[in-house]
Scaffold this motif. Structure first.
Motif, mmCIF file in Angstrom:
data_model
loop_
_atom_site.group_PDB
_atom_site.id
_atom_site.type_symbol
_atom_site.label_atom_id
_atom_site.label_comp_id
_atom_site.label_asym_id
_atom_site.label_seq_id
_atom_site.Cartn_x
_atom_site.Cartn_y
_atom_site.Cartn_z
ATOM 1 N N ALA A 37 48.197 -18.405 18.127
ATOM 2 C CA ALA A 37 49.336 -17.952 18.790
ATOM 3 C C ALA A 37 50.533 -17.735 18.151
ATOM 4 O O ALA A 37 50.766 -18.661 17.344
ATOM 5 C CB ALA A 37 49.554 -18.620 20.080
ATOM 6 N N THR A 38 51.413 -17.085 18.552
ATOM 7 C CA THR A 38 52.628 -16.696 17.964
ATOM 8 C C THR A 38 53.665 -16.664 19.169
ATOM 9 O O THR A 38 53.292 -15.765 20.006
ATOM 10 C CB THR A 38 52.960 -15.704 17.010
ATOM 11 O OG1 THR A 38 52.007 -15.518 16.103
ATOM 12 C CG2 THR A 38 54.264 -15.655 16.151
ATOM 13 N N ILE A 39 54.557 -17.609 19.210
ATOM 14 C CA ILE A 39 55.322 -17.660 20.371
ATOM 15 C C ILE A 39 56.830 -17.506 19.802
ATOM 16 O O ILE A 39 57.274 -18.156 19.142
ATOM 17 C CB ILE A 39 55.428 -18.985 21.382
ATOM 18 C CG1 ILE A 39 53.788 -19.458 21.446
ATOM 19 C CG2 ILE A 39 56.140 -18.766 22.319
ATOM 20 C CD1 ILE A 39 52.982 -18.480 22.450
ATOM 21 N N ASP A 40 57.473 -16.360 20.342
ATOM 22 C CA ASP A 40 58.730 -16.253 19.565
ATOM 23 C C ASP A 40 58.901 -16.192 18.229
ATOM 24 O O ASP A 40 60.141 -16.723 17.817
ATOM 25 C CB ASP A 40 59.900 -16.738 20.468
ATOM 26 C CG ASP A 40 60.325 -16.220 21.950
ATOM 27 O OD1 ASP A 40 59.741 -15.088 22.261
ATOM 28 O OD2 ASP A 40 61.167 -16.792 22.560
ATOM 29 N N GLY A 41 57.806 -15.938 17.655
ATOM 30 C CA GLY A 41 57.891 -16.067 16.089
ATOM 31 C C GLY A 41 57.138 -17.298 15.223
ATOM 32 O O GLY A 41 57.413 -17.158 14.274
ATOM 33 N N ILE A 42 57.137 -18.274 16.191
ATOM 34 C CA ILE A 42 56.564 -19.466 15.907
ATOM 35 C C ILE A 42 55.196 -19.594 15.895
ATOM 36 O O ILE A 42 54.478 -19.411 16.959
ATOM 37 C CB ILE A 42 57.143 -20.705 16.647
ATOM 38 C CG1 ILE A 42 58.690 -20.776 16.522
ATOM 39 C CG2 ILE A 42 56.583 -21.992 16.207
ATOM 40 C CD1 ILE A 42 59.435 -21.833 17.133
ATOM 41 N N ALA A 43 54.213 -19.842 14.934
ATOM 42 C CA ALA A 43 52.927 -19.857 14.743
ATOM 43 C C ALA A 43 52.292 -21.261 15.244
ATOM 44 O O ALA A 43 52.830 -21.979 14.892
ATOM 45 C CB ALA A 43 52.505 -19.449 13.345
ATOM 46 N N VAL A 79 59.275 -16.043 26.816
ATOM 47 C CA VAL A 79 58.916 -15.880 25.486
ATOM 48 C C VAL A 79 58.173 -14.815 25.424
ATOM 49 O O VAL A 79 57.623 -14.149 26.335
ATOM 50 C CB VAL A 79 58.061 -17.192 25.059
ATOM 51 C CG1 VAL A 79 59.225 -18.343 25.206
ATOM 52 C CG2 VAL A 79 56.901 -17.508 25.969
ATOM 53 N N HIS A 80 58.153 -14.192 24.070
ATOM 54 C CA HIS A 80 56.974 -13.201 23.761
ATOM 55 C C HIS A 80 56.100 -13.817 23.021
ATOM 56 O O HIS A 80 56.036 -14.458 22.012
ATOM 57 C CB HIS A 80 57.798 -12.502 22.490
ATOM 58 C CG HIS A 80 57.140 -11.218 22.550
ATOM 59 N ND1 HIS A 80 56.691 -10.012 23.221
ATOM 60 C CD2 HIS A 80 56.300 -10.706 21.211
ATOM 61 C CE1 HIS A 80 55.931 -9.267 22.812
ATOM 62 N NE2 HIS A 80 55.691 -9.573 21.637
ATOM 63 N N ALA A 81 54.653 -13.501 23.388
ATOM 64 C CA ALA A 81 53.489 -14.376 22.989
ATOM 65 C C ALA A 81 52.532 -13.231 22.334
ATOM 66 O O ALA A 81 52.475 -11.988 22.661
ATOM 67 C CB ALA A 81 53.049 -15.189 23.959
#
Length: 94
Positions: free
Chosen positions: A46-52, A86-88
């Motif tokens: 998963a990538t949540i707002d750019g955090i992997a 958030v964007h996922a």
């Protein structure tokens, strides 16, 4: 790792999933049972707002869906909490 686009979804979601009357710090994956082909737990990247977040388990919501838990550490790194959007990007692991 090669990914199958059929097992990948990108969406915006608010943090907070109702589980038996309590709000958990998770995001719900839309149409996840169809995406994963099961109502059981599965492993994803998963990538949540750019955090992997690599190789995490998504849990059944109990309402025919799946959710990704966002730990306090991840929420702090995002600068977000329950109620924030958030964007996922979610990709099922092979």
């Amino acid at each position: 790792m090669a990914t199958d686009e059929a097992s990948k979804v990108e969406f915006d979601a608010k943090i907070g999933v109702d589980v038996k009357g309590e709000t958990w710090s998770c995001i719900e994956i839309p149409d996840s049972v169809e995406l994963f082909g099961t109502g059981r737990s599965v492993r994803v990247d998963a990538t949540i707002d750019g955090i992997a977040l690599e190789n995490v388990g998504v849990m059944p919501t109990g309402a025919n869906g799946h959710m990704v838990s966002l730990s306090a550490k991840v929420r702090k790194a995002l600068g977000k909490d329950v109620g924030d959007e958030v964007h996922a990007v979610i990709t099922r692991r092979a």
